[in-house]
Design an enzyme around this catalytic site. Sequence first.
Site, mmCIF file in Angstrom:
data_model
loop_
_atom_site.group_PDB
_atom_site.id
_atom_site.type_symbol
_atom_site.label_atom_id
_atom_site.label_comp_id
_atom_site.label_asym_id
_atom_site.label_seq_id
_atom_site.Cartn_x
_atom_site.Cartn_y
_atom_site.Cartn_z
ATOM 1 N N HIS A 150 0.875 -1.189 -0.089
ATOM 2 C CA HIS A 150 0.062 0.175 -0.125
ATOM 3 C C HIS A 150 0.968 1.154 0.021
ATOM 4 C CE1 HIS A 150 -3.355 2.799 1.042
ATOM 5 N NE2 HIS A 150 -4.130 1.746 0.450
ATOM 6 N N ASP A 178 -7.926 -5.529 -0.277
ATOM 7 C CA ASP A 178 -8.225 -6.455 -1.429
ATOM 8 C C ASP A 178 -8.276 -7.869 -1.121
ATOM 9 O OD1 ASP A 178 -9.584 -4.531 -3.422
ATOM 10 O OD2 ASP A 178 -7.583 -3.841 -3.903
HETATM 11 N N1 ACO Z 1 3.923 -7.631 -4.662
HETATM 12 C C1 ACO Z 1 5.293 -7.747 -4.969
HETATM 13 N N2 ACO Z 1 6.131 -6.504 -4.563
HETATM 14 C C2 ACO Z 1 5.425 -5.514 -4.174
HETATM 15 C C3 ACO Z 1 3.950 -5.437 -4.106
HETATM 16 C C4 ACO Z 1 3.350 -6.560 -4.457
HETATM 17 N N3 ACO Z 1 1.945 -6.331 -4.111
HETATM 18 N N4 ACO Z 1 3.679 -4.125 -3.925
HETATM 19 C C5 ACO Z 1 4.889 -3.296 -3.853
HETATM 20 N N5 ACO Z 1 5.743 -4.282 -4.130
HETATM 21 C C6 ACO Z 1 7.324 -3.795 -4.354
HETATM 22 C C7 ACO Z 1 7.522 -3.189 -5.492
HETATM 23 O O1 ACO Z 1 7.697 -4.231 -6.568
HETATM 24 C C8 ACO Z 1 8.654 -2.152 -5.363
HETATM 25 O O2 ACO Z 1 9.719 -2.892 -5.080
HETATM 26 P P1 ACO Z 1 11.185 -2.557 -5.343
HETATM 27 O O3 ACO Z 1 11.416 -1.240 -4.746
HETATM 28 O O4 ACO Z 1 11.885 -3.721 -5.296
HETATM 29 O O5 ACO Z 1 11.065 -2.314 -6.979
HETATM 30 C C9 ACO Z 1 8.237 -1.794 -3.867
HETATM 31 O O6 ACO Z 1 7.419 -2.754 -3.324
HETATM 32 C C10 ACO Z 1 7.588 -0.501 -3.839
HETATM 33 O O7 ACO Z 1 6.281 -0.652 -4.780
HETATM 34 P P2 ACO Z 1 5.238 0.301 -5.720
HETATM 35 O O8 ACO Z 1 4.859 -0.448 -6.618
HETATM 36 O O9 ACO Z 1 6.362 1.398 -6.063
HETATM 37 O O10 ACO Z 1 4.491 0.978 -4.539
HETATM 38 P P3 ACO Z 1 3.526 2.059 -4.789
HETATM 39 O O11 ACO Z 1 3.184 2.780 -3.392
HETATM 40 O O12 ACO Z 1 3.655 2.821 -5.951
HETATM 41 O O13 ACO Z 1 2.154 1.138 -5.258
HETATM 42 C C11 ACO Z 1 0.490 -0.507 -4.561
HETATM 43 C C12 ACO Z 1 1.113 0.456 -4.359
HETATM 44 C C13 ACO Z 1 -0.118 -0.155 -6.025
HETATM 45 C C14 ACO Z 1 -0.700 -0.779 -4.044
HETATM 46 C C15 ACO Z 1 1.524 -1.567 -4.910
HETATM 47 O O14 ACO Z 1 1.802 -2.123 -3.622
HETATM 48 C C16 ACO Z 1 0.707 -2.690 -5.813
HETATM 49 O O15 ACO Z 1 0.857 -2.817 -6.794
HETATM 50 N N6 ACO Z 1 0.047 -3.887 -4.942
HETATM 51 C C17 ACO Z 1 -0.618 -4.911 -5.793
HETATM 52 C C18 ACO Z 1 -1.759 -4.393 -6.192
HETATM 53 C C19 ACO Z 1 -2.735 -4.045 -5.208
HETATM 54 O O16 ACO Z 1 -3.081 -4.979 -4.272
HETATM 55 N N7 ACO Z 1 -3.644 -2.911 -5.171
HETATM 56 C C20 ACO Z 1 -4.779 -2.673 -4.234
HETATM 57 C C21 ACO Z 1 -4.259 -1.694 -3.452
HETATM 58 S S1 ACO Z 1 -5.576 -1.282 -2.488
HETATM 59 C C22 ACO Z 1 -6.700 -0.320 -3.364
HETATM 60 O O17 ACO Z 1 -6.507 0.356 -4.134
HETATM 61 C C23 ACO Z 1 -8.168 -0.493 -3.132
#
Ligand code: ACO
Length: 375
Positions: free
Chosen positions: A263, A314
């Site tokens: 998140h 989720d």
């Molecule tokens: N699985 C694996 N790695 C992850 C995940 C994940 N679910 N989420 C973040 N990371 C990692 C990224 O790969 C990144 O790693 P790195 O630095 O080694 O490249 C790091 O954690 C930061 O991730 P970002 O995607 O830059 O984080 P951001 O704050 O931009 O995104 C988000 C947040 C979109 C929720 C992200 O965690 C994600 O894509 N999660 C999966 C999708 C999801 O569950 N979305 C629902 C969110 S709740 C909602 O909107 C209702």
Amino acid sequence: MAETYEGAVDRGLEGVVACTTGVSSIVDATLCYRGFTIEDLAEHSSYEEVVFILWNDRQPTAAELSAFSKTLRDSQALPASLVNTLKSLPTKEIHPMAWLRTATSLLALYDDQAQNDDEQSRKSVALRLTAKMGTLVALFERVRQGKEPIAPKVEQSLAWNFLYMMTGKEPDTAFVKVLDTCLILHADHELNCSAFASRVTASSLSDIYSAIVSALGALKGPLHGGANEQVMLMLKDIKTVDAAKEWIKQALANKEKVMGFGHRVYKNGDPRAKILRGMSKELCEKAGMPHWYEMSKVIDDTVQSEKGLLPNVDFYSATVYYSMGIPIDLYTPIFAFSRVSGWLAHVFEQFANNRIYRPRGKWVGKENQKWKPLA
Ligand code: ACO
């Protein structure tokens, strides 16, 4: 020469405070709507009461709640001519979120107050939209199954009616309570992607329907509301509890994102996920499918130990809905059915203190290009 922007933000506006808000707040792992914790509301409130709180910034009296709920319940039905038009839309191979976005836009054409910009008309529009969103989702399900639409029963709650209109059967009281709690948990979440989209559209002084259609488009994406559906598809792909740990390790090794984890704001856990985890355990056991919860728990532990990421709203909502027999691709539309109330609270807040959103983009493209006549 292009302007340079000192301190220009990188991608995703992380950490940027884009506006003030009194709708909902996130402080560490505490989520509040209008100052009420989500735990308090999930335990004691109803979705209808939460909508009142979000829109009025206070708890209703018993008489106010009864009148407000009645108005909402009375507004659930769709105009017959709209139902006919919606029945003619394609549903096969169509994602229900795409259909819902289109249906919401169509609904505006059947609302003679849709373009009005006075407070009273806007409030009526908000009521109608909130009351009808669940009806639209249930209608989609009926139409794609080739079944006749079912009219809502005005004496029943929005949660009750959704299950009734979708299945044609009077729903189990326990399921109604579960769905109502899910609607409470999903109703708002500070300046998330879809709420921000609704506010950006409202900031041009566009109409309410346009703001909500923008929000629906944003919610649809798998990084936002679309993740709950992806979670269930992942569980189905993994198939067994025993396979879960290795499957996740492999996915992480391949740099794949595990849906339902991580998140932007919560770093110490999403309080909604904690509530939903308990619900998932109980419901999966009751439904005779405890493996879906057990598999989720293995995934939860593995993603935490391997990557330090915690589940978001989720993750466990997927197995909650699955254990209730809700079709997987309706999970995100159900999110929208609830979240429309939060979007509307944001839209009203935006209208009350409006300035158009107009950020800048830091130029990184080519310069000094010269047009040449084409050969
Ligand atoms: N699985 C694996 N790695 C992850 C995940 C994940 N679910 N989420 C973040 N990371 C990692 C990224 O790969 C990144 O790693 P790195 O630095 O080694 O490249 C790091 O954690 C930061 O991730 P970002 O995607 O830059 O984080 P951001 O704050 O931009 O995104 C988000 C947040 C979109 C929720 C992200 O965690 C994600 O894509 N999660 C999966 C999708 C999801 O569950 N979305 C629902 C969110 S709740 C909602 O909107 C209702």
